[in-house]
Design a protein around this motif. Structure first.
Motif, mmCIF file in Angstrom:
data_model
loop_
_atom_site.group_PDB
_atom_site.id
_atom_site.type_symbol
_atom_site.label_atom_id
_atom_site.label_comp_id
_atom_site.label_asym_id
_atom_site.label_seq_id
_atom_site.Cartn_x
_atom_site.Cartn_y
_atom_site.Cartn_z
ATOM 1 N N LEU A 140 0.734 -1.286 -0.074
ATOM 2 C CA LEU A 140 0.011 -0.049 0.277
ATOM 3 C C LEU A 140 0.875 1.440 0.315
ATOM 4 O O LEU A 140 1.716 1.575 0.645
ATOM 5 C CB LEU A 140 -1.126 0.209 1.536
ATOM 6 C CG LEU A 140 -2.058 1.590 1.362
ATOM 7 C CD1 LEU A 140 -3.539 1.018 2.422
ATOM 8 C CD2 LEU A 140 -1.918 2.605 2.510
ATOM 9 N N GLN A 142 1.436 5.603 0.425
ATOM 10 C CA GLN A 142 1.099 6.114 0.864
ATOM 11 C C GLN A 142 2.075 7.899 1.035
ATOM 12 O O GLN A 142 2.349 7.594 1.741
ATOM 13 C CB GLN A 142 0.228 6.173 2.019
ATOM 14 C CG GLN A 142 -1.335 7.177 2.729
ATOM 15 C CD GLN A 142 -2.284 6.927 3.634
ATOM 16 O OE1 GLN A 142 -1.148 6.433 4.715
ATOM 17 N NE2 GLN A 142 -3.111 6.796 4.035
ATOM 18 N N PHE A 147 3.157 0.673 2.525
ATOM 19 C CA PHE A 147 3.881 -0.513 3.859
ATOM 20 C C PHE A 147 3.089 -1.740 3.377
ATOM 21 O O PHE A 147 2.707 -2.211 2.228
ATOM 22 C CB PHE A 147 2.166 0.340 4.075
ATOM 23 C CG PHE A 147 2.207 1.325 5.372
ATOM 24 C CD1 PHE A 147 2.398 1.762 6.493
ATOM 25 C CD2 PHE A 147 1.561 2.379 4.235
ATOM 26 C CE1 PHE A 147 2.510 3.081 6.316
ATOM 27 C CE2 PHE A 147 1.848 3.586 4.639
ATOM 28 C CZ PHE A 147 2.242 3.652 5.905
ATOM 29 N N ILE A 149 1.304 -5.644 4.076
ATOM 30 C CA ILE A 149 -0.189 -4.769 3.935
ATOM 31 C C ILE A 149 -0.374 -6.075 4.036
ATOM 32 O O ILE A 149 -0.099 -6.965 3.634
ATOM 33 C CB ILE A 149 -1.051 -4.142 3.549
ATOM 34 C CG1 ILE A 149 -1.626 -4.388 2.570
ATOM 35 C CG2 ILE A 149 -0.855 -2.638 4.168
ATOM 36 C CD1 ILE A 149 -2.932 -3.497 2.365
ATOM 37 N N ASN A 163 -2.176 -4.576 8.479
ATOM 38 C CA ASN A 163 -1.358 -3.520 8.097
ATOM 39 C C ASN A 163 -0.089 -5.017 9.394
ATOM 40 O O ASN A 163 0.203 -4.550 10.204
ATOM 41 C CB ASN A 163 -0.730 -1.899 9.059
ATOM 42 C CG ASN A 163 0.260 -1.489 8.454
ATOM 43 O OD1 ASN A 163 0.823 -2.026 7.803
ATOM 44 N ND2 ASN A 163 0.401 -0.143 9.192
ATOM 45 N N ASP A 168 2.017 3.630 11.082
ATOM 46 C CA ASP A 168 0.592 3.843 10.535
ATOM 47 C C ASP A 168 0.249 3.864 9.811
ATOM 48 O O ASP A 168 0.974 5.554 9.189
ATOM 49 C CB ASP A 168 0.169 4.500 12.340
ATOM 50 C CG ASP A 168 0.361 3.944 13.608
ATOM 51 O OD1 ASP A 168 0.598 2.257 13.648
ATOM 52 O OD2 ASP A 168 0.278 4.699 14.314
ATOM 53 N N VAL A 169 -0.194 3.672 9.122
ATOM 54 C CA VAL A 169 -1.451 4.189 8.179
ATOM 55 C C VAL A 169 -2.266 5.318 8.200
ATOM 56 O O VAL A 169 -3.434 5.241 8.828
ATOM 57 C CB VAL A 169 -2.088 2.924 7.608
ATOM 58 C CG1 VAL A 169 -3.326 3.129 6.184
ATOM 59 C CG2 VAL A 169 -1.500 1.796 6.714
ATOM 60 N N ASP A 170 -2.378 6.689 7.464
ATOM 61 C CA ASP A 170 -3.482 7.509 7.816
ATOM 62 C C ASP A 170 -4.679 7.306 7.682
ATOM 63 O O ASP A 170 -4.726 7.024 5.783
ATOM 64 C CB ASP A 170 -2.412 8.957 7.374
ATOM 65 C CG ASP A 170 -3.263 9.669 7.700
ATOM 66 O OD1 ASP A 170 -4.348 10.030 8.467
ATOM 67 O OD2 ASP A 170 -2.168 10.930 7.495
ATOM 68 N N PHE A 175 -5.380 6.402 -0.647
ATOM 69 C CA PHE A 175 -4.020 5.781 -0.703
ATOM 70 C C PHE A 175 -4.394 4.222 -1.739
ATOM 71 O O PHE A 175 -5.362 5.106 -3.093
ATOM 72 C CB PHE A 175 -4.124 4.500 0.319
ATOM 73 C CG PHE A 175 -4.796 2.855 0.993
ATOM 74 C CD1 PHE A 175 -5.176 2.416 -0.502
ATOM 75 C CD2 PHE A 175 -5.529 3.610 1.677
ATOM 76 C CE1 PHE A 175 -5.947 1.907 -0.716
ATOM 77 C CE2 PHE A 175 -6.505 2.607 1.298
ATOM 78 C CZ PHE A 175 -6.724 1.755 0.903
ATOM 79 N N TYR A 210 -8.508 -2.897 8.975
ATOM 80 C CA TYR A 210 -8.668 -2.077 8.594
ATOM 81 C C TYR A 210 -9.559 -2.318 7.479
ATOM 82 O O TYR A 210 -9.755 -3.325 6.365
ATOM 83 C CB TYR A 210 -7.465 -1.539 7.436
ATOM 84 C CG TYR A 210 -6.893 -0.248 8.636
ATOM 85 C CD1 TYR A 210 -6.760 0.852 8.441
ATOM 86 C CD2 TYR A 210 -5.773 -1.456 9.228
ATOM 87 C CE1 TYR A 210 -5.706 1.147 9.690
ATOM 88 C CE2 TYR A 210 -4.799 -0.683 10.860
ATOM 89 C CZ TYR A 210 -4.823 0.222 10.831
ATOM 90 O OH TYR A 210 -4.618 1.034 11.011
ATOM 91 N N CYS A 212 -11.503 -0.950 3.592
ATOM 92 C CA CYS A 212 -11.632 0.505 2.605
ATOM 93 C C CYS A 212 -12.456 -0.099 2.483
ATOM 94 O O CYS A 212 -13.500 -0.392 1.581
ATOM 95 C CB CYS A 212 -10.380 0.094 2.262
ATOM 96 S SG CYS A 212 -9.371 0.004 3.700
#
Length: 278
Positions: A140, A142, A147, A149, A163, A168-170, A175, A210, A212
């Protein structure tokens, strides 16, 4: 949902450029089978118009591999049709009360004819679409950060992941998901898809999940991917290699995010605030 979005689609408005999928029960499982709009001559179209008016949709013969041979799917009994889903620039539309039968026209054209008892397809919540389990490591992007995942499941409108990276993913920023397919020790990128975290689920024991949503513009390609993965399960044969293609250029992803997401995230958040997402 925005008021100016088209809420219905007549079956005669479906075009060869639209993505078409049949949802049916096969071998006791609910699957989506990707279809291709049939190529017909003017004479063949005229024949259908006389006999079916504007209540039909022609698709190329839908086949499955059985004992090494491609054979037409018979939509009867256990292989009963549940609905037809069409994805086009106006959205995702569901047709119900559908009959499908193998048909041969003058000129020896054999195909599957979708005949609609109700000619209007209704715009519907894409999050109700069929999902497939993948449990595959992917990447991923961003901003400038990447990242690792674990994608748990995916549909043509969204996916869920865990993750595996330290940072950390925002959850407030878009993304790009690099959808990875694997065949033995080889890895392929099926495409890059723009999305945004819609919700998070804190587990009592284990990592955060998460959920999405993905931009509308990817629905066509992802619908084919979902159908392809389901057929792989049924046939036990990999089918993705010839369909690998890049769907987004990560070098200019910021500009694409603005165009692709736009009202999509706002609309989907509003209409799904009380529902479960991927």
């Amino acid at each position: 949902m925005s008021d100016n979005k088209k809420q219905q689609l007549h079956i005669s408005e479906v075009t060869p450029n639209d993505s078409i999928a049949v949802t049916a029960m096969m071998d006791g499982k609910k699957v989506e089978i990707s279809c291709t709009y049939a190529e017909l001559t003017e004479e063949q179209k005229a024949f259908l118009d006389v006999n079916y008016g504007n209540h039909y949709l022609p698709v190329e013969l839908i086949t499955m591999e059985v004992d090494g041979e491609e054979v037409p799917v018979t939509f009867q009994g256990q292989n009963s049709v549940l609905q037809v889903v069409v994805v086009n620039p106006d959205g995702v539309f569901k047709f119900e009360n559908i009959l499908i039968r193998k048909t041969t026209l003058p000129g020896e054209k054999t195909f599957h004819l979708i005949n609609a008892v109700s000619t209007l397809g209704i715009r519907f919540n894409r999050r109700r679409g069929v999902r497939v389990n993948v449990d595959t490591r992917m990447e991923l992007e961003q901003g400038e950060e990447k990242f690792v995942i674990l994608v748990r499941e995916i549909s043509y409108c969204g996916f869920s992941f865990i993750n595996l990276s330290q940072s950390d993913v925002d959850i407030d920023k878009p993304f790009i998901l690099n959808l990875i397919e694997r065949d033995g020790d080889k890895s392929f990128s099926y495409g890059k898809f723009i999305g945004k975290v819609h919700r998070t689920e804190e587990q009592k024991s284990g990592p955060t999940i998460y959920g999405c949503i993905l931009a509308d513009k990817h629905a066509d390609q992802l619908q084919k991917y979902v159908a392809m993965k389901q057929l792989e399960v049924l046939t036990g044969k990999k089918a993705f290699a010839e369909d690998i293609q890049k769907t987004s250029n990560s070098d200019r992803w910021r500009a694409e995010v603005a165009d692709a997401l736009g009202d999509t995230l706002i609309d989907n958040s509003a209409e799904n605030s009380t529902e479960n997402e991927n």
